[in-house]
Scaffold this active site. Structure first.
Site, PDB file in Angstrom:
ATOM      1  N   LEU A   1       0.841  -1.203   0.000  1.00 22.27           N
ATOM      2  CA  LEU A   1       0.000   0.000   0.000  1.00 22.27           C
ATOM      3  C   LEU A   1       0.876   1.253   0.000  1.00 22.27           C
ATOM      4  CD1 LEU A   1      -3.143   0.251  -0.043  1.00 22.27           C
ATOM      5  CD2 LEU A   1      -2.956   0.992   2.336  1.00 22.27           C
ATOM      6  N   GLY A   2       1.782   1.318  -0.957  1.00 21.07           N
ATOM      7  CA  GLY A   2       2.593   2.523  -1.125  1.00 21.07           C
ATOM      8  C   GLY A   2       1.852   3.524  -1.991  1.00 21.07           C
ATOM      9  N   ARG A   3       2.593   4.348  -2.700  1.00 18.90           N
ATOM     10  CA  ARG A   3       1.958   5.378  -3.528  1.00 18.90           C
ATOM     11  C   ARG A   3       1.027   4.768  -4.556  1.00 18.90           C
ATOM     12  NH1 ARG A   3       7.603   7.980  -3.062  1.00 18.90           N
ATOM     13  NH2 ARG A   3       8.152   5.935  -3.888  1.00 18.90           N
ATOM     14  N   ILE A   4       1.546   3.757  -5.265  1.00 23.40           N
ATOM     15  CA  ILE A   4       0.741   3.152  -6.328  1.00 23.40           C
ATOM     16  C   ILE A   4      -0.440   2.388  -5.725  1.00 23.40           C
ATOM     17  CG2 ILE A   4       0.773   1.441  -8.190  1.00 23.40           C
ATOM     18  CD1 ILE A   4       3.684   2.314  -8.742  1.00 23.40           C
TER      19      ILE A   4
ATOM     20  N   SER B   1       0.675  -5.476   3.641  1.00 25.56           N
ATOM     21  CA  SER B   1       1.880  -4.663   3.609  1.00 25.56           C
ATOM     22  C   SER B   1       2.802  -5.246   4.667  1.00 25.56           C
ATOM     23  CB  SER B   1       1.508  -3.215   3.945  1.00 25.56           C
ATOM     24  OG  SER B   1       2.380  -2.316   3.368  1.00 25.56           O
TER      25      SER B   1
ATOM     26  N   ARG C   1       6.324  -6.347 -10.849  1.00 25.03           N
ATOM     27  CA  ARG C   1       7.409  -6.892 -11.648  1.00 25.03           C
ATOM     28  C   ARG C   1       7.061  -8.342 -11.954  1.00 25.03           C
ATOM     29  NH1 ARG C   1       8.504  -2.537 -12.716  1.00 25.03           N
ATOM     30  NH2 ARG C   1      10.386  -1.320 -12.334  1.00 25.03           N
TER      31      ARG C   1
ATOM     32  N   GLU D   1      10.980 -10.374 -19.779  1.00 23.01           N
ATOM     33  CA  GLU D   1      10.542  -9.478 -20.852  1.00 23.01           C
ATOM     34  C   GLU D   1      11.644  -9.325 -21.894  1.00 23.01           C
ATOM     35  OE1 GLU D   1       8.081  -6.965 -17.539  1.00 23.01           O
ATOM     36  OE2 GLU D   1       9.320  -5.831 -18.945  1.00 23.01           O
TER      37      GLU D   1
ATOM     38  N   HIS E   1       4.539  -4.224 -20.677  1.00 19.27           N
ATOM     39  CA  HIS E   1       5.138  -3.342 -19.658  1.00 19.27           C
ATOM     40  C   HIS E   1       4.920  -1.871 -20.006  1.00 19.27           C
ATOM     41  CE1 HIS E   1       8.437  -3.070 -16.361  1.00 19.27           C
ATOM     42  NE2 HIS E   1       7.612  -2.054 -16.295  1.00 19.27           N
TER      43      HIS E   1
END
Lengths: 316, 366
Positions: free
Chosen positions: A155-158, A177, A235, A264, A282
């Site tokens: 639950l960071g910025r994104i 988290s 990722r 990738e 991506h």
């Protein structure tokens, strides 16, 4: 900054590349075949003082070791998994990334992917373009997105931005988290398995570290279940890819919207035939506006470092 | 002796209308108890069925709705007869009071209504009623109920999904990967950021307002057009759609199709929207001048489109099939189990209300 040697690891952005070429002495790592890279780096080690890396190619231990004059690694990404941070700390090399400017785009894409998978929009688009509507009809029902519980790993910025958007659809939010966040009203789950069991859409939004590699494994996918949808905007290595394919094919997982992959640009071809996945190359931060902002941040950080000003977005 | 079967002399008469002679009541006490109970139950069922209110339908019911509806209503099904529909209706549907309309074909037009002198109520399974002769219904004071707001969440979700898809190239990138091009050709095109975009919503009803609520959370600025300004809505109102388009980066079409709104998204509106502009349609195909839309897309006059509806479904202009800035879908913005089960309940509730003399739950206002 003309004499300043900058190693660009990947053709990540034409504007960034042009600016670096214009302002510095630019070395393009990808123009050298992999087997000659060590020689290439050795040849130019005397002038390379900065590396600009991204999510595909960063600055690993070997690269850092071969560049004795390296002072700063400026990442064209917010993720730092491709940079050997310990090595940088040891050598006193500064590291910057591109937080905040890409938060909204990545969160937008997470919701866009969830709706695309659950409502089968790319499948509908394929269906119409193939002429099947005229010949075959089709009134298949798809899964409603509004009101479904959204589980967020990280639950960071994104993660917070994803939650804010999902709430507008009436989606209850649960999250996992490393530690509970005191400044939110969302329901905390102390482990990812519980999180998966308690949501219908699971979004991966945490950094990739040795601890979070394969954080979405077979057990988590089974807990998410045949009606569950996995959205990976983190990722590739966050998710056990072979297990993902098996879970989707066997119906143990309902669907997946995946923007990132373990190798990738290689996407397991077994996924190409599935209707319950949406695959993206991506593009989480892939808008003209955001990539330009990221490039400006990279350039700004380099400029700040080489004019002895405070870095704009330092990590180390 | 009484006949237990009845062979109709006129084969044009459907089974549902064949008068069944009621057999003389059996002396149940003279029969073994188990058989007596079964016979009583069958007779009761038939009595109950004959008491069920009669509803006219012009096309078969959705399969998933059959059981629940047939438990509560009897249906008059004209296609079982060899008579053409209007002849059948004139001959046999004089006393029909209610019509359940479950699709645009056949339309409930003035000529159909003319065959139904007893009709007092039409219940539609869609929100749109452009396939029902509303003027004629108003003139005859026939009550019309639609799907109300049962579809609004799904329609709003789909509109937002289409917008993100067009701006961020989701469907086209998915196609790019599946054709094996990512390792060969590298990064595909960049998309366009949704945050900060000005979104003009055409039609601020249940769907439009839910679209607005969702897009606000993405940092969009919301403008709207409606027949009249809504005092309780804080977003900027535009009485003129071309002006709305000129100030918007994207238009979302979610209004009803009427004579006034036919081709409301005209060539002028598209020109005003401009070459970065995107139009999303989850209303009805005829809200947009489709021929002009196709030209504008092909010539780069507008930036892209997400379309769930078309003027002549299931025909879709083939020129669109080769465009990468377009997302196409086959009129399924509301096709979820949740919407359908809410719809079934609403249909039942509306019909039951009508037959009980209570107000309809989702009447279509003038």
């Amino acid at each position: 900054m003309e004499a300043l040697g900058v190693l660009l690891t990947f053709p990540m952005n034409p504007y960034l590349e042009e600016e670096l070429d214009r302002r510095c002495k630019l070395f393009r790592l990808w123009e050298t075949p992999p087997e000659s890279r060590r020689d290439f780096l050795r040849a130019h080690a005397g002038s390379i003082r900065a590396v600009v890396g991204n999510a595909q190619v960063g600055a690993d231990a070997e690269t850092i070791d071969s560049l004795p004059k390296l002072e700063i690694v400026s990442c064209f990404s917010v993720g730092l998994d491709k940079v050997d941070l310990d090595k940088c700390r040891q050598r006193g090399i500064r590291v910057t990334n591109t937080p905040d400017v890409l938060t909204e785009d990545v969160a937008d894409l997470a919701i866009g992917l969830a709706i695309a998978v659950m409502r089968r929009i790319p499948e509908a688009d394929r269906y119409v373009r193939s002429g099947s509507w005229k010949s075959k009809g089709d009134y298949k029902l798809t899964t409603r997105f509004s009101g479904k519980t959204v589980g967020i790993i990280g639950l960071g910025r994104i993660g917070k931005a994803v939650a804010k958007r999902a709430e507008a659809f009436g989606c209850p939010i649960v999250y996992y988290s490393r530690s509970e966040k005191p400044d939110t009203n969302y329901t905390y789950c102390s482990n990812v398995l519980d999180l998966a069991a308690n949501c219908q859409v699971l979004v991966v939004a945490c950094p990739l570290t040795p601890e979070t590699r394969h954080i979405v494994n077979r057990e988590v996918m089974d807990a998410l279940g045949p009606k569950g949808v996995l959205v990976n905007i983190g990722r590739g290595p966050h998710v056990d890819e072979p297990e993902l394919y098996k879970a989707l094919i066997e119906g143990r997982l309902g669907g997946a919207g995946i923007d990132v992959f373990e190798q990738e640009p290689h996407v397991p071809e077994e996924l190409f035939g599935l209707e319950n996945v949406v695959l993206l190359p991506h593009v989480g931060s892939g808008t003209i506006e955001t990539r330009t902002a990221m490039a400006d941040l990279v350039l700004g950080n380099l400029e700040a470092h080489f004019t002895n000003k405070p870095l704009l977005t330092p990590v180390i | 002796m009484h006949r237990l079967t009845f062979v109709p002399a006129n084969r044009a008469l459907p089974l549902s209308l064949i008068p069944r002679p009621r057999p003389r009541p059996l002396n149940l006490r003279a029969l073994p108890r188990r058989i007596a109970c079964e016979l009583a139950s069958i007779a009761g069922d038939r009595d109950r069925e004959l008491e069920l209110p009669l509803v006219l339908i012009l096309r078969p019911l959705f399969p998933a709705f059959q059981d629940a509806l047939r438990e509560r209503f009897r249906f008059l099904e004209p296609w079982e007869s060899s008579l053409p529909t209007h002849d059948f209706l004139s001959a046999h549907a004089n006393s029909v009071r209610a019509l359940l309309c479950s699709g645009p074909l056949p339309p409930v037009d003035a000529s159909t209504l003319a065959c139904l002198p007893g009709l007092q109520c039409v219940v539609a399974t869609s929100t749109g009623v452009n396939h029902i002769a509303m003027d004629e219904c108003r003139r005859r004071e026939i009550l019309v109920a639609n799907a109300g707001t049962v579809f609004s969440d799904d329609a709003a979700d789909y509109a937002v999904g289409l917008l993100i898809d067009v701006l961020r190239k989701i469907s086209t990138s998915d196609r790019y990967i599946r054709s094996g091009l990512w390792p060969l050709k590298g990064t595909y095109l960049l998309g366009s950021k949704l945050g900060g975009k000005r979104v003009g919503i055409v039609g601020f009803g249940s769907i439009g307002s839910k679209v607005a609520k969702r897009l606000e959370a993405f940092g969009c600025t919301i403008f709207y057009h409606s027949r009249t300004r809504k005092p309780s809505v804080s977003f900027k109102y535009f009485s003129n759609i071309s002006n709305l388009a000129a100030e918007s980066d994207a238009l979302i079409v979610s209004c009803a199709l009427t004579n006034e709104t036919h081709h409301i998204i005209s060539k002028d509106v598209l020109l005003a929207l401009g070459k970065e502009g995107v139009v999303i349609n989850v209303g009805r195909g005829a809200l947009i001048d489709e021929k002009e839309l196709v030209n504008c897309l092909m010539e780069g006059v507008i930036g892209g489109a997400g379309l769930d509806v078309f003027e002549d479904e299931p025909n879709v202009p083939q020129e669109l099939f080769v465009l990468d800035n377009v997302v196409l879908s086959h009129h399924r913005a509301v096709f979820t189990p949740d919407s359908f089960s809410s719809l079934l309940q609403l249909v039942i509730d509306n019909l039951e209300a009508f037959f009980a003399g209570r107000p309809l739950l989702s009447p279509v206002s003038a």
